[in-house]
Design a protein around this motif. Structure first.
Motif, mmCIF file in Angstrom:
data_model
loop_
_atom_site.group_PDB
_atom_site.id
_atom_site.type_symbol
_atom_site.label_atom_id
_atom_site.label_comp_id
_atom_site.label_asym_id
_atom_site.label_seq_id
_atom_site.Cartn_x
_atom_site.Cartn_y
_atom_site.Cartn_z
ATOM 1 N N ALA A 159 0.816 -1.211 0.000
ATOM 2 C CA ALA A 159 0.000 0.000 0.000
ATOM 3 C C ALA A 159 0.851 1.263 0.000
ATOM 4 O O ALA A 159 0.364 2.334 -0.379
ATOM 5 C CB ALA A 159 -0.933 0.004 1.210
ATOM 6 N N ALA A 160 2.116 1.145 0.415
ATOM 7 C CA ALA A 160 3.000 2.312 0.475
ATOM 8 C C ALA A 160 3.995 2.360 -0.676
ATOM 9 O O ALA A 160 4.830 3.259 -0.719
ATOM 10 C CB ALA A 160 3.754 2.317 1.805
ATOM 11 N N VAL A 161 3.916 1.399 -1.599
ATOM 12 C CA VAL A 161 4.846 1.389 -2.737
ATOM 13 C C VAL A 161 4.506 2.536 -3.680
ATOM 14 O O VAL A 161 3.333 2.766 -3.985
ATOM 15 C CB VAL A 161 4.757 0.035 -3.474
ATOM 16 C CG1 VAL A 161 5.528 0.083 -4.785
ATOM 17 C CG2 VAL A 161 5.302 -1.073 -2.595
ATOM 18 N N PRO A 162 5.495 3.288 -4.164
ATOM 19 C CA PRO A 162 5.212 4.373 -5.127
ATOM 20 C C PRO A 162 4.517 3.844 -6.378
ATOM 21 O O PRO A 162 4.792 2.736 -6.846
ATOM 22 C CB PRO A 162 6.612 4.928 -5.448
ATOM 23 C CG PRO A 162 7.450 4.553 -4.277
ATOM 24 C CD PRO A 162 6.913 3.241 -3.781
ATOM 25 N N SER A 163 3.612 4.655 -6.903
ATOM 26 C CA SER A 163 2.799 4.209 -8.026
ATOM 27 C C SER A 163 3.628 3.938 -9.275
ATOM 28 O O SER A 163 3.232 3.125 -10.122
ATOM 29 C CB SER A 163 1.722 5.255 -8.342
ATOM 30 O OG SER A 163 2.318 6.508 -8.654
ATOM 31 N N ILE A 164 4.769 4.602 -9.406
ATOM 32 C CA ILE A 164 5.578 4.390 -10.601
ATOM 33 C C ILE A 164 6.125 2.968 -10.659
ATOM 34 O O ILE A 164 6.381 2.427 -11.738
ATOM 35 C CB ILE A 164 6.723 5.422 -10.657
ATOM 36 C CG1 ILE A 164 7.345 5.455 -12.054
ATOM 37 C CG2 ILE A 164 7.779 5.142 -9.586
ATOM 38 C CD1 ILE A 164 8.314 6.589 -12.238
ATOM 39 N N ILE A 165 6.270 2.332 -9.494
ATOM 40 C CA ILE A 165 6.725 0.940 -9.461
ATOM 41 C C ILE A 165 5.683 0.034 -10.102
ATOM 42 O O ILE A 165 6.017 -0.921 -10.826
ATOM 43 C CB ILE A 165 7.018 0.502 -8.014
ATOM 44 C CG1 ILE A 165 8.049 1.441 -7.371
ATOM 45 C CG2 ILE A 165 7.519 -0.936 -7.983
ATOM 46 C CD1 ILE A 165 9.367 1.480 -8.103
ATOM 47 N N TYR A 166 4.412 0.324 -9.847
ATOM 48 C CA TYR A 166 3.355 -0.460 -10.486
ATOM 49 C C TYR A 166 3.372 -0.251 -11.999
ATOM 50 O O TYR A 166 3.048 -1.165 -12.770
ATOM 51 C CB TYR A 166 1.996 -0.066 -9.915
ATOM 52 C CG TYR A 166 1.778 -0.527 -8.498
ATOM 53 C CD1 TYR A 166 1.419 -1.837 -8.222
ATOM 54 C CD2 TYR A 166 1.945 0.346 -7.429
ATOM 55 C CE1 TYR A 166 1.223 -2.272 -6.922
ATOM 56 C CE2 TYR A 166 1.743 -0.073 -6.122
ATOM 57 C CZ TYR A 166 1.385 -1.377 -5.875
ATOM 58 O OH TYR A 166 1.196 -1.803 -4.582
#
Length: 436
Positions: free
Chosen positions: A264-271
């Motif tokens: 839930a805290a992973v930066p969206s750019i990683i997705y």
């Protein structure tokens, strides 16, 4: 008569008064600290609201002009010698209108066509389509003088909106002094009218600012949210139900819970990088399509939905489960007939908020190709499309000045969607929430 002796250990009146004064002083300092704390809180809220109003005011000030446009109604003689009746779209209506406008003003064109070129620069390329559609629908107009509502170019439109000033040096603006004089004369003659810019909501993206709209991006965002909801909601709610109600407590379950909280805290750019590698490079799904965008946003929304659903299930009192089990209901019946319906307001709120969060994401969409120019309206999940956040990014980086006002207008449209979704979440919670 002497005063009565004060018993040992009992404070004297003077000592008692001194102690009372110390207590009062301590209470006074405590109330003062509490008052300062409240003041700091009010100041913090005031600063936050001030910055919010400044941001929204700046966006509205820059973008409100995009919601109206100007049209120049010009009388045009439909010259039979120059109009192709079989294929009206092939007629150079822009040159025809420019020449007739120059003749009306009594201006002779030179051999290089400088004057007619300058006059054509005041009209949008949409003019030829408006005139061609008129001739196609009513061929009898050929040979007559017809008033045509000609859309203005982006620079001419900005001039009437006050965004281009005569005080600006001529070499720093795209309209010459002569063109500005023509526009002033046309406005004085009552030929210029302003109207609601419906094209902003009925057309897709375009390389010409006066023809660009947000409909293609809105449809693309809607299709992506549809894919996101169809994937993330069942998987997220199902995973939360299993982890909260059925999964045995142990190291594996604890590890899964920790990883969900971390995701839930992973930066969206990683997705976005994950979607690029998994869905495009490995699965070879169509690039920049709502299908890929929805899959990426679904991965990003899953942790939020799981966490919100588990929190809602935990908020249901254990007595509800115990009473259902005591009446002979199975664990599955207890979950779906009692626990989940009572937790549904929180589940729906978390789902809507996660969808609103996904609607505003930009970084993952840029990595899967939604940064290129895509005209038209998408008709399927596999067609290339844009989204509101990526459209805002594209328009803001465009060189034409008129795109900047449309950028702010697109931001206002995106904020409106997000406000509606968040308001729906609040209303659902208040409507169905139960206090235990």
């Amino acid at each position: 008569m002497t005063d009565a002796a004060i018993p040992p250990g009992k404070p004297t009146p003077a000592a008692g008064a001194e102690r009372t004064d110390r207590l009062r002083a301590g209470l006074k300092r405590r109330y003062a600290r509490e008052g300062r704390f409240k003041l700091y809180g009010l100041l913090a809220i005031g600063v936050a609201v001030g910055f919010l109003l400044l941001l929204l005011g700046r966006i509205f000030d820059q973008g409100h002009t995009a919601f109206y446009a100007h049209t120049l109604t010009v009388p045009v003689y439909m010259d039979p010698a120059r109009i192709d009746q079989a294929y009206p779209q092939g007629t150079n209506f822009e040159q025809l209108v420019a020449e007739q406008q120059l003749a009306r003003l009594g201006i002779a064109d030179d051999e290089q066509g400088t004057q007619s070129t300058a006059m054509r620069g005041l009209f949008s390329s949409e003019l030829k389509f408006v005139a061609a559609d008129l001739i196609r629908d009513r061929p009898a107009l050929i040979g007559e003088t017809v008033p045509i509502p000609a859309p203005l170019s982006d620079d001419a439109d900005l001039y009437f909106k006050g965004e281009i000033s005569r005080d600006t040096p001529a070499d720093q603006r795209r309209l010459s002094d002569q063109q500005l004089a023509w526009l002033d004369g046309m406005k004085a003659d009552g030929m210029v009218t302003s109207h609601f810019n419906s094209a902003l909501f009925t057309k897709g993206d375009s390389t010409e600012p006066e023809l660009a709209g947000v409909l293609g991006a809105v449809v693309g965002s809607a299709l992506m949210l549809l894919v996101t909801a169809l994937i993330a909601l069942p998987l997220g709610v199902g995973a939360a139900l299993y982890l909260e109600e059925f999964a045995p407590k142990g190291r594996i379950t604890n590890l899964i819970e920790v990883n969900i909280n971390n995701l839930a805290a992973v930066p969206s750019i990683i997705y976005g990088l994950l979607g690029l590698a998994l869905f495009i490079n490995w699965m070879h799904l169509p690039r920049a399509s709502p299908l890929v965008g929805g899959l990426v946003l679904a991965l990003m929304a899953l942790p939020t939905i799981i966490i919100a659903t588990r929190s809602s299930l935990k908020a249901v009192p254990p007595s509800i489960r115990e009473a259902a089990l005591a009446m002979g209901a199975s664990k599955t019946q207890t979950l779906f007939h009692h626990t989940l319906p009572l937790a549904m307001p929180g589940v729906m709120t978390g789902a809507i908020i996660s969808m609103a969060h996904a609607l505003g994401e930009t970084a993952p969409l840029l990595l899967i190709g939604m940064v290129s120019f895509v005209p038209g309206i998408p008709a399927g999940l596999s067609e290339p499309t844009g989204a509101l956040p990526s459209l805002i990014y594209i328009w803001e980086n465009a060189s034409e000045r008129a795109f900047h006002e449309r950028t702010a207008a697109a931001i206002m449209v995106l904020l409106a969607f997000m406000i509606v979704m968040n308001a729906a979440a609040v209303l659902l919670r208040r409507r169905f929430e139960r206090r235990w």
